[in-house]
Design a protein around this motif. Structure first.
Motif, PDB file in Angstrom:
ATOM      1  N   GLU A  23       0.824  -1.208   0.000  1.00 47.86           N
ATOM      2  CA  GLU A  23       0.000   0.000   0.000  1.00 47.86           C
ATOM      3  C   GLU A  23       0.860   1.260   0.000  1.00 47.86           C
ATOM      4  O   GLU A  23       0.498   2.262  -0.626  1.00 47.86           O
ATOM      5  CB  GLU A  23      -0.940  -0.003   1.212  1.00 47.86           C
ATOM      6  CG  GLU A  23      -1.937  -1.157   1.246  1.00 47.86           C
ATOM      7  CD  GLU A  23      -2.890  -1.156   0.061  1.00 47.86           C
ATOM      8  OE1 GLU A  23      -2.983  -0.125  -0.632  1.00 47.86           O
ATOM      9  OE2 GLU A  23      -3.545  -2.184  -0.173  1.00 47.86           O
ATOM     10  N   ALA A  24       1.996   1.220   0.688  1.00 52.11           N
ATOM     11  CA  ALA A  24       2.904   2.371   0.680  1.00 52.11           C
ATOM     12  C   ALA A  24       3.435   2.603  -0.732  1.00 52.11           C
ATOM     13  O   ALA A  24       3.505   3.747  -1.211  1.00 52.11           O
ATOM     14  CB  ALA A  24       4.057   2.141   1.649  1.00 52.11           C
ATOM     15  N   GLY A  25       3.774   1.512  -1.402  1.00 56.77           N
ATOM     16  CA  GLY A  25       4.259   1.623  -2.774  1.00 56.77           C
ATOM     17  C   GLY A  25       3.200   2.163  -3.715  1.00 56.77           C
ATOM     18  O   GLY A  25       3.496   2.970  -4.612  1.00 56.77           O
ATOM     19  N   GLU A  26       1.954   1.736  -3.537  1.00 58.36           N
ATOM     20  CA  GLU A  26       0.873   2.197  -4.403  1.00 58.36           C
ATOM     21  C   GLU A  26       0.585   3.689  -4.197  1.00 58.36           C
ATOM     22  O   GLU A  26       0.267   4.409  -5.146  1.00 58.36           O
ATOM     23  CB  GLU A  26      -0.387   1.375  -4.150  1.00 58.36           C
ATOM     24  CG  GLU A  26      -0.282  -0.064  -4.655  1.00 58.36           C
ATOM     25  CD  GLU A  26      -1.554  -0.868  -4.434  1.00 58.36           C
ATOM     26  OE1 GLU A  26      -2.515  -0.293  -3.869  1.00 58.36           O
ATOM     27  OE2 GLU A  26      -1.593  -2.045  -4.827  1.00 58.36           O
ATOM     28  N   LEU A  27       0.716   4.147  -2.944  1.00 58.43           N
ATOM     29  CA  LEU A  27       0.514   5.569  -2.671  1.00 58.43           C
ATOM     30  C   LEU A  27       1.590   6.404  -3.367  1.00 58.43           C
ATOM     31  O   LEU A  27       1.291   7.417  -4.016  1.00 58.43           O
ATOM     32  CB  LEU A  27       0.534   5.830  -1.163  1.00 58.43           C
ATOM     33  CG  LEU A  27       0.418   7.292  -0.726  1.00 58.43           C
ATOM     34  CD1 LEU A  27      -0.859   7.934  -1.255  1.00 58.43           C
ATOM     35  CD2 LEU A  27       0.491   7.398   0.797  1.00 58.43           C
ATOM     36  N   VAL A  28       2.835   5.977  -3.236  1.00 59.62           N
ATOM     37  CA  VAL A  28       3.942   6.687  -3.885  1.00 59.62           C
ATOM     38  C   VAL A  28       3.770   6.663  -5.403  1.00 59.62           C
ATOM     39  O   VAL A  28       3.967   7.677  -6.089  1.00 59.62           O
ATOM     40  CB  VAL A  28       5.287   6.052  -3.480  1.00 59.62           C
ATOM     41  CG1 VAL A  28       6.424   6.635  -4.323  1.00 59.62           C
ATOM     42  CG2 VAL A  28       5.567   6.275  -2.000  1.00 59.62           C
ATOM     43  N   ASP A  29       3.388   5.503  -5.923  1.00 58.64           N
ATOM     44  CA  ASP A  29       3.199   5.355  -7.365  1.00 58.64           C
ATOM     45  C   ASP A  29       2.095   6.293  -7.876  1.00 58.64           C
ATOM     46  O   ASP A  29       2.203   6.885  -8.953  1.00 58.64           O
ATOM     47  CB  ASP A  29       2.838   3.903  -7.686  1.00 58.64           C
ATOM     48  CG  ASP A  29       2.906   3.604  -9.174  1.00 58.64           C
ATOM     49  OD1 ASP A  29       3.948   3.883  -9.795  1.00 58.64           O
ATOM     50  OD2 ASP A  29       1.911   3.081  -9.724  1.00 58.64           O
ATOM     51  N   LYS A  63      -5.940  13.861  -6.874  1.00 54.90           N
ATOM     52  CA  LYS A  63      -6.224  13.879  -5.439  1.00 54.90           C
ATOM     53  C   LYS A  63      -7.114  12.719  -5.002  1.00 54.90           C
ATOM     54  O   LYS A  63      -6.902  12.116  -3.952  1.00 54.90           O
ATOM     55  CB  LYS A  63      -6.876  15.209  -5.063  1.00 54.90           C
ATOM     56  CG  LYS A  63      -5.944  16.410  -5.154  1.00 54.90           C
ATOM     57  CD  LYS A  63      -6.642  17.664  -4.674  1.00 54.90           C
ATOM     58  CE  LYS A  63      -5.710  18.871  -4.717  1.00 54.90           C
ATOM     59  NZ  LYS A  63      -6.386  20.111  -4.245  1.00 54.90           N
ATOM     60  N   GLU A  64      -8.142  12.420  -5.792  1.00 51.65           N
ATOM     61  CA  GLU A  64      -9.086  11.371  -5.398  1.00 51.65           C
ATOM     62  C   GLU A  64      -8.387  10.025  -5.252  1.00 51.65           C
ATOM     63  O   GLU A  64      -8.619   9.287  -4.286  1.00 51.65           O
ATOM     64  CB  GLU A  64     -10.206  11.278  -6.437  1.00 51.65           C
ATOM     65  CG  GLU A  64     -11.311  10.292  -6.045  1.00 51.65           C
ATOM     66  CD  GLU A  64     -12.477  10.296  -7.014  1.00 51.65           C
ATOM     67  OE1 GLU A  64     -13.270   9.332  -6.978  1.00 51.65           O
ATOM     68  OE2 GLU A  64     -12.607  11.262  -7.811  1.00 51.65           O
ATOM     69  N   ARG A  65      -7.522   9.701  -6.199  1.00 52.58           N
ATOM     70  CA  ARG A  65      -6.783   8.440  -6.136  1.00 52.58           C
ATOM     71  C   ARG A  65      -5.794   8.452  -4.962  1.00 52.58           C
ATOM     72  O   ARG A  65      -5.615   7.445  -4.277  1.00 52.58           O
ATOM     73  CB  ARG A  65      -6.027   8.232  -7.453  1.00 52.58           C
ATOM     74  CG  ARG A  65      -5.302   6.908  -7.555  1.00 52.58           C
ATOM     75  CD  ARG A  65      -6.252   5.746  -7.562  1.00 52.58           C
ATOM     76  NE  ARG A  65      -5.533   4.485  -7.697  1.00 52.58           N
ATOM     77  CZ  ARG A  65      -6.082   3.291  -7.493  1.00 52.58           C
ATOM     78  NH1 ARG A  65      -7.368   3.216  -7.151  1.00 52.58           N
ATOM     79  NH2 ARG A  65      -5.379   2.207  -7.637  1.00 52.58           N
ATOM     80  N   THR A  66      -5.192   9.612  -4.735  1.00 51.10           N
ATOM     81  CA  THR A  66      -4.250   9.733  -3.615  1.00 51.10           C
ATOM     82  C   THR A  66      -4.960   9.522  -2.286  1.00 51.10           C
ATOM     83  O   THR A  66      -4.448   8.833  -1.387  1.00 51.10           O
ATOM     84  CB  THR A  66      -3.585  11.121  -3.630  1.00 51.10           C
ATOM     85  OG1 THR A  66      -2.898  11.307  -4.877  1.00 51.10           O
ATOM     86  CG2 THR A  66      -2.588  11.252  -2.487  1.00 51.10           C
ATOM     87  N   VAL A  67      -6.148  10.096  -2.150  1.00 54.71           N
ATOM     88  CA  VAL A  67      -6.938   9.922  -0.924  1.00 54.71           C
ATOM     89  C   VAL A  67      -7.247   8.442  -0.704  1.00 54.71           C
ATOM     90  O   VAL A  67      -7.125   7.921   0.417  1.00 54.71           O
ATOM     91  CB  VAL A  67      -8.245  10.741  -1.007  1.00 54.71           C
ATOM     92  CG1 VAL A  67      -9.206  10.335   0.111  1.00 54.71           C
ATOM     93  CG2 VAL A  67      -7.948  12.226  -0.921  1.00 54.71           C
ATOM     94  N   SER A  68      -7.651   7.758  -1.753  1.00 53.03           N
ATOM     95  CA  SER A  68      -8.004   6.344  -1.649  1.00 53.03           C
ATOM     96  C   SER A  68      -6.812   5.501  -1.216  1.00 53.03           C
ATOM     97  O   SER A  68      -6.923   4.645  -0.325  1.00 53.03           O
ATOM     98  CB  SER A  68      -8.540   5.850  -2.999  1.00 53.03           C
ATOM     99  OG  SER A  68      -8.821   4.454  -2.945  1.00 53.03           O
ATOM    100  N   GLU A  69      -5.672   5.740  -1.844  1.00 55.98           N
ATOM    101  CA  GLU A  69      -4.478   4.953  -1.510  1.00 55.98           C
ATOM    102  C   GLU A  69      -3.966   5.292  -0.107  1.00 55.98           C
ATOM    103  O   GLU A  69      -3.485   4.413   0.614  1.00 55.98           O
ATOM    104  CB  GLU A  69      -3.385   5.189  -2.554  1.00 55.98           C
ATOM    105  CG  GLU A  69      -3.708   4.677  -3.945  1.00 55.98           C
ATOM    106  CD  GLU A  69      -3.928   3.167  -3.985  1.00 55.98           C
ATOM    107  OE1 GLU A  69      -3.494   2.464  -3.056  1.00 55.98           O
ATOM    108  OE2 GLU A  69      -4.545   2.697  -4.960  1.00 55.98           O
ATOM    109  N   ALA A  70      -4.076   6.566   0.277  1.00 57.99           N
ATOM    110  CA  ALA A  70      -3.650   6.956   1.624  1.00 57.99           C
ATOM    111  C   ALA A  70      -4.529   6.289   2.681  1.00 57.99           C
ATOM    112  O   ALA A  70      -4.036   5.838   3.725  1.00 57.99           O
ATOM    113  CB  ALA A  70      -3.698   8.474   1.776  1.00 57.99           C
TER     114      ALA A  70
END
Length: 210
Positions: A144-150, A158-165
Motif C-alpha cells: 500500500e505504501a508503494g501504491e501511494l507513492v506510485d 487527489k481522489e486516487r491519492t486519498v483512496s491509496e492513503a
C-alpha cells in the motif's frame, strides 16, 4: 471528564502539571488522582473564545471517570420516534453506551474488536486474516505504501491519492494492533517531536545507533 476550577486551581495545574480542580462542596482544591492514583498529566491548557472554559490536554494515568471508564462521556442521547415530525410526535429519549471518537479512534476500535472476535467470527474478516498472518500483513503495508507513492509519481490526482492513503493508514493501524501499540502512543511521539528539527532528529538517531 468535566470539573470546576477556580483561579488557584488553574495556577496549581500550571505549576504541578497535574489536573487540579476546586470542589465547591468541600470548599478546597483537589488534584485528580490523589485518592485513586488516576492522575491527569497535563500537557497543555487551552481557553475558549469567551474565556470562560478551559480544556486540559492530558496524558491520563488510568481511567479518567470514577466509574472506571476511560472518559466520562460514554453515553449517547438520541430521540426515538415513529414519526418523521419530531415536534409533534411523542418523542422518547434513548440513552446508549457509546463514546464519541474521532475517525481514527473509531478505526482503532473496530480493528481491536475484530482481534477480540478472532476464532468466533460469523463471517470472514480481512482484518482478522491480516492479524493472523504477520507476513501477509507486513507485505500489505509495503504494497500500500508503494501504491501511494506510485499514485503521486504518476500524477493520478487527489481522489486516487486519498483512496491509496486511506488504504495505507488502515493497514498501518492493523500492524499497530498486531504488535500491541495504541494509536495514542504514536500521537504522543508526534507531539514530542513538535518544535524539533527533523534533520537534527535523524542525526540524533544515527548517533544513538552507532
Amino acid at each position: 471528564m468535566q470539573a470546576f476550577a477556580n483561579r488557584e486551581a488553574v495556577k496549581a495545574t500550571l505549576k504541578t502539571k497535574l489536573g487540579t480542580f476546586y470542589s465547591r462542596s468541600r470548599k478546597g482544591l483537589w488534584c485528580k488522582g490523589d485518592t485513586s492514583g488516576n492522575y491527569l498529566h497535563v500537557k497543555g491548557v487551552y481557553v475558549d473564545c469567551d474565556s470562560d472554559s478551559l480544556v486540559y490536554l492530558c496524558n491520563p494515568v488510568g481511567p479518567a471517570c470514577h466509574t472506571g471508564a476511560p472518559t466520562c462521556w460514554f453515553e449517547r442521547v438520541e430521540t426515538v420516534t415513529d414519526s418523521e415530525d419530531v415536534d409533534t410526535a411523542s418523542a422518547v429519549v434513548s440513552v446508549s453506551r457509546n463514546s464519541p471518537f474521532g475517525t481514527l479512534g473509531m478505526l482503532e476500535n473496530v480493528i481491536r474488536s475484530r482481534q477480540e472476535a478472532m476464532g468466533s467470527e460469523k463471517k470472514p474478516s480481512w482484518t482478522a486474516k491480516l492479524l493472523g498472518d504477520c507476513d501477509l500483513m507486513c507485505s500489505k503495508v509495503t504494497e500500500e505504501a508503494g501504491e501511494l507513492v506510485d499514485t503521486v509519481q504518476k500524477s493520478e490526482g487527489k481522489e486516487r491519492t486519498v483512496s491509496e492513503a486511506a488504504d495505507l493508514i488502515y493497514h498501518c493501524f492493523v500492524l499497530l494492533r498486531f504488535v500491541g501499540v495504541d494509536f495514542k502512543d504514536v500521537l504522543e511521539e508526534l507531539r514530542r517531536r513538535f518544535g524539533e528539527s527533523g534533520i537534527e532528529e535523524k542525526e540524533k538517531r544515527k548517533v544513538e545507533k552507532s
